[in-house]
Design an enzyme around this catalytic site. Structure first.
Site, PDB file in Angstrom:
ATOM      1  CG  ASN A  60      -1.862   1.099   1.320  1.00  0.00           C
ATOM      2  OD1 ASN A  60      -1.835   2.004   0.470  1.00  0.00           O
ATOM      3  ND2 ASN A  60      -2.718   1.090   2.323  1.00  0.00           N
ATOM      4  NE  ARG A  76      -6.426   1.231   0.088  1.00  0.00           N
ATOM      5  CZ  ARG A  76      -6.525   2.345   0.786  1.00  0.00           C
ATOM      6  NH1 ARG A  76      -5.490   2.842   1.410  1.00  0.00           N
ATOM      7  NH2 ARG A  76      -7.669   2.968   0.870  1.00  0.00           N
ATOM      8  CG  HIS A 116     -13.383   3.398   2.929  1.00  0.00           C
ATOM      9  ND1 HIS A 116     -14.134   4.344   3.585  1.00  0.00           N
ATOM     10  CD2 HIS A 116     -12.097   3.733   3.153  1.00  0.00           C
ATOM     11  CE1 HIS A 116     -13.344   5.225   4.171  1.00  0.00           C
ATOM     12  NE2 HIS A 116     -12.089   4.879   3.924  1.00  0.00           N
ATOM     13  NE  ARG A 135     -10.812  12.488   4.543  1.00  0.00           N
ATOM     14  CZ  ARG A 135     -10.737  11.200   4.231  1.00  0.00           C
ATOM     15  NH1 ARG A 135     -11.567  10.688   3.362  1.00  0.00           N
ATOM     16  NH2 ARG A 135      -9.841  10.421   4.797  1.00  0.00           N
ATOM     17  CD  GLU A 171      -8.185  -1.307   2.722  1.00  0.00           C
ATOM     18  OE1 GLU A 171      -7.164  -0.857   3.255  1.00  0.00           O
ATOM     19  OE2 GLU A 171      -9.065  -0.597   2.229  1.00  0.00           O
TER      20      GLU A 171
END
Ligand code: AMP
Length: 394
Positions: free
Chosen positions: A7, A88, A177, A238, A381
């Site tokens: 990743n 990823r 996601h 955010r 993940e």
């Protein structure tokens, strides 16, 4: 088969070496501060952890060092033992809709997504090229966060702006996601011992970045993130959903340019902006318990937005079999789960507060009289990427 999961971020590489199909993690770690005056590499195996403080001028230098550590007889003797690399990739745009074997054409296609994801694309392309160069002949597989959401119908992914902005500029909702939402939805089906094709699931991924997905028969039919991972829920920094006119208003009245507005809504908003204290849910939860007004305000907005999305997705799905909580907050916060679930009476949700008092482990929260199963399922993940990589290359 030993699969290396990578990743790559702009100045970091996270990795795991996973033995498939068992899913056993043989090593994991990360290189941080690539390109800075001092970098840090953490490497963990069953035998212990090493922490190195060295300079890693480039991603290639960082990855070479990771290979040296991996091949120090623990867990590998030689890089030739690595059977495949799973990458990823955050954004696949509209062209890259499925997990795929990487060749130059695919690297170019990922590179072409740059305007939609300037933050991640350069790092991913770098990681793909470095892995290709350092492990010649080993298959590289790209797993896209957006691909699970490619089943979302047009009426859910289109924005109500001139249609040409979709056809010519590819402005639409892509979601994010996806790998995690898919993983927890499949896991939920296993736990319920039912085919996923028969289930309607709402997956609530609540972390520093948060999103909710409506999963019908194993397919994503709507998700809260949009063109970028900014839309939807309130997040650490955010803003999530906002009237777009707030931005034009600020542009006009405060003379803020696009970069300043971007910074405001991505880095200074969310829990941090609302509380003025922290983006960290743990810190705010402790303050809520002490009666702190600013923290309470922030968490109330955070929790309310989750309830609102669950309500909307329940209508979209028609009925709900299960609600899953995952990621840092979803797995660890009895407070957030409790606040959200007690507002879901209309769906017939009933949770056992004692069961809810759990952290980071798979657990059923709903009581036997609940009409909807409510679960905590830790996301994984890396394992999901390893599974998809293995399926493609085996
Ligand atoms: P993630 O982005 O998935 O790593 O999640 C990070 C978020 O999880 C941060 O807001 C943390 O404060 C939150 N988190 C981690 N542990 C806990 C906990 N025990 N209670 C509440 N929030 C937590």
């Amino acid at each position: 088969m030993k699969i290396l999961i990578l990743n790559c971020g702009s100045s970091s590489i996270k990795y795991q070496l996973i033995d498939m199909p068992q899913g056993e993690v043989l090593a994991k770690g990360g290189v941080e501060r690539i390109g800075e005056s001092e970098g840090i590499l953490k490497h963990k195996t069953a035998k212990g952890q090493k922490v190195l403080n060295e300079v890693y001028p480039t991603h290639a230098d960082g990855l070479k060092r990771v290979f040296e550590l991996l091949c120090d007889n623990d867990p590998l003797k030689d890089v030739s033992e690595i059977g495949a690399v799973g990458h990823r990739v955050v954004h696949g745009g509209e062209a890259l809709t499925k997990t795929c074997l990487v060749n130059q054409e695919i690297i170019d296609a990922i590179d072409a997504v740059y305007p939609l994801d300037p933050l991640h694309v350069p790092a991913h392309v770098l990681g793909l090229n470095v892995a290709k160069d350092l492990l010649p002949g080993v298959p590289n597989v790209a797993v896209f966060d957006t691909s699970f959401h490619q089943t979302i119908p047009e009426h859910a992914y289109l924005y109500a702006i001139p249609y040409s902005l979709y056809t010519e500029d590819h402005i639409r909702r892509y979601g994010a996601h996806g790998t995690s939402h898919m993983y927890v939805a499949n896991r939920m089906a296993k736990l319920l011992n039912k085919p996923i094709a028969d289930l309607n699931i709402i997956s609530c991924l609540l972390g520093n970045g948060s999103s909710i997905t409506a999963v019908k028969g194993g397919k994503s039919i709507d998700t809260s993130m949009g063109l970028t991972p900014l839309e939807g829920l309130v997040m650490g920094t955010r803003c999530g959903d906002i009237d777009p006119a707030v931005l034009t208003y600020l542009g006009r009245t405060k003379n803020m340019n696009a970069d300043e507005l971007d910074d405001l809504i991505n880095k200074k908003s969310g829990l941090l902006g609302l509380s003025g204290i922290s983006n960290d849910c743990r810190v705010l939860e402790d303050l809520v318990a002490e009666g702190d007004q600013a923290a309470t305000r922030a968490m109330n907005v955070f929790n309310y937005r989750i309830v609102k999305y669950i309500g909307a997705y329940a209508m979209v799905l028609g009925h709900v079999d299960a609600i899953v909580f995952t990621a840092g907050i979803g797995e660890n916060s009895p407070y957030v789960r409790g606040e959200v679930c007690q507002k879901l009476e209309l769906l017939g949700v009933d949770i056992d507060m004692e069961a809810n008092d759990c952290h980071g482990k798979e657990r059923k929260l709903s009581t036997d009289k609940s009409k909807v199963e409510v679960w905590v399922i830790p996301t994984n993940e890396e394992l999901a990427i390893a599974q998809q990589t293995y399926e493609l290359v085996k």
